[in-house]
Design a protein around this motif. Structure first.
Motif, PDB file in Angstrom:
ATOM      1  N   HIS A  54      -8.909  -4.568  -5.535  1.00 47.58           N
ATOM      2  CA  HIS A  54      -8.110  -5.439  -6.394  1.00 47.58           C
ATOM      3  C   HIS A  54      -8.933  -6.066  -7.515  1.00 47.58           C
ATOM      4  O   HIS A  54      -8.456  -6.977  -8.193  1.00 47.58           O
ATOM      5  N   GLU A 105      -7.389  -6.345 -11.015  1.00 48.34           N
ATOM      6  CA  GLU A 105      -6.092  -6.998 -11.155  1.00 48.34           C
ATOM      7  C   GLU A 105      -6.294  -8.377 -11.789  1.00 48.34           C
ATOM      8  O   GLU A 105      -7.241  -9.092 -11.464  1.00 48.34           O
ATOM      9  N   CYS A 134      -5.055 -10.362  -0.312  1.00 48.27           N
ATOM     10  CA  CYS A 134      -4.918  -9.225   0.597  1.00 48.27           C
ATOM     11  C   CYS A 134      -6.089  -9.196   1.560  1.00 48.27           C
ATOM     12  O   CYS A 134      -7.245  -9.391   1.161  1.00 48.27           O
ATOM     13  N   GLU A 190      -4.172  -5.330   4.049  1.00 47.33           N
ATOM     14  CA  GLU A 190      -2.813  -4.831   4.266  1.00 47.33           C
ATOM     15  C   GLU A 190      -2.499  -3.642   3.363  1.00 47.33           C
ATOM     16  O   GLU A 190      -1.615  -2.834   3.669  1.00 47.33           O
ATOM     17  N   CYS A 191      -3.235  -3.528   2.234  1.00 46.44           N
ATOM     18  CA  CYS A 191      -2.983  -2.424   1.305  1.00 46.44           C
ATOM     19  C   CYS A 191      -3.480  -1.091   1.858  1.00 46.44           C
ATOM     20  O   CYS A 191      -3.158  -0.030   1.315  1.00 46.44           O
ATOM     21  N   ARG A 205      -6.579  -0.017   1.923  1.00 45.78           N
ATOM     22  CA  ARG A 205      -7.802   0.473   1.290  1.00 45.78           C
ATOM     23  C   ARG A 205      -8.986  -0.387   1.720  1.00 45.78           C
ATOM     24  O   ARG A 205      -8.822  -1.563   2.028  1.00 45.78           O
ATOM     25  N   HIS A 237     -12.299  -5.250   1.580  1.00 52.68           N
ATOM     26  CA  HIS A 237     -11.794  -6.593   1.851  1.00 52.68           C
ATOM     27  C   HIS A 237     -12.783  -7.409   2.681  1.00 52.68           C
ATOM     28  O   HIS A 237     -12.399  -8.232   3.511  1.00 52.68           O
TER      29      HIS A 237
END
Length: 298
Positions: free
Chosen positions: A47, A50, A56, A59-60, A62, A65
């Motif tokens: 992200h 973005e 996140c 949950e995506c 990928r 995180h």
């Protein structure tokens, strides 16, 4: 030309050693993630480009995180290291079942002596620190690994000067890692130890403080170190376009000056990402502040 290409594609020794050590640690049931030389998560956030990244936690689907990527699955660990060939270390997620690992970070820098402070704390409150896995840090400090019946929160300096607690949502740098500061190594003889159980008195001290009385004047953390940490994170979050990197660097320098740099770095990077900086740029800025502080030490 082909030989040069092969050399560039070959894994670096530090990367290979870190992956091997991470797999051994995961085999003990402790979830791991790859770390860069700055001790920050090595896998870049999906992200990062973005304008306002969502909160996140994976949950995506990928990777990228941070501690939420931590796993004990060898295939997933290899995959995480494969997408971050610059990783030279690994972190061990704290607070997760079944061990609910607690990392006691005993610092001996910036005028603090966490080892002595823990001994004093144990005598004062009548508990004994059990034999457990112990990691020697490049600065001369120690990380003690303890198990607990449930997660405890992170804290910096609340138990005593030089004592930081890595709990749920935090991580400790694993032995076999190499960072800009040096190598993390197991204390000789420590490999044979199992995780010691955290004494009940220590768990009580590390538990979240009682809920403060209602009212805005009582909402801030009570311990000076926690107040300082919260203020620095808020300083970064309040950044406007054109001043974000400068404010982040200033906050990171102040954190390292106060002996909170390593503990607060992930939160500062996260705050900077929320203001619009990329995770890579934010991590580089915090790392620069750490190197500047280290070069100023006698």
């Amino acid at each position: 030309m082909r030989s040069n290409i092969r050399e560039q594609a070959m894994p670096r020794p530090d990367h290979t050693r870190a992956l091997h050590a991470a797999l051994l640690t995961a085999a003990r049931g402790l979830p791991v993630i790859p770390l860069s030389r700055t001790k920050l998560p090595a896998v870049r956030s999906p992200h990062r480009d973005e304008p306002r990244p969502a909160a996140c936690r994976g949950e995506c689907g990928r990777p990228g995180h941070g501690v939420h990527d931590a796993t004990t699955d060898p295939a997933r660990i290899r995959a995480l290291f494969a997408v971050a060939p610059w990783a030279t270390g690994y972190g061990i997620a704290c607070g997760l079942a079944p061990y609910h690992l607690i990392g006691l970070d005993l610092d001996v820098k910036h005028g603090s002596d966490g080892v002595t402070a823990l001994d004093t704390l144990a005598r004062t409150h009548g508990f004994t620190v059990p034999e457990t896995v112990t990691v020697l840090t490049p600065s001369g400090g120690r990380h003690l690994w303890l198990s607990a019946p449930g997660p405890v929160p992170n804290s910096a300096g609340r138990l005593g000067p030089g004592i930081d607690v890595r709990g749920l949502g935090g991580y400790v740098v694993g032995p076999g890692s190499r960072t800009v500061a040096g190598h993390y190594l197991l204390l000789p003889g420590s490999r044979q130890h199992t995780l010691g159980e955290a004494p009940a008195a220590l768990l009580a001290l590390a538990a979240p403080p009682p809920a403060p009385p209602r009212g805005p004047e009582d909402a801030a953390p009570r311990h000076p170190a926690e107040k300082r940490a919260a203020a620095l994170v808020r300083f970064v979050l309040d950044s406007q376009e054109g001043e974000r990197n400068g404010r982040l660097f200033w906050a990171a320098c102040r954190a390292y000056d106060a002996g909170l740099g390593d503990a607060l770095a992930p939160a500062l990077v996260t705050a900077a990402v929320h203001t619009g900086l990329s995770e890579r740029e934010a991590a580089a800025t915090v790392a620069s502040a750490g190197r500047l502080r280290a070069s100023a030490e006698p």
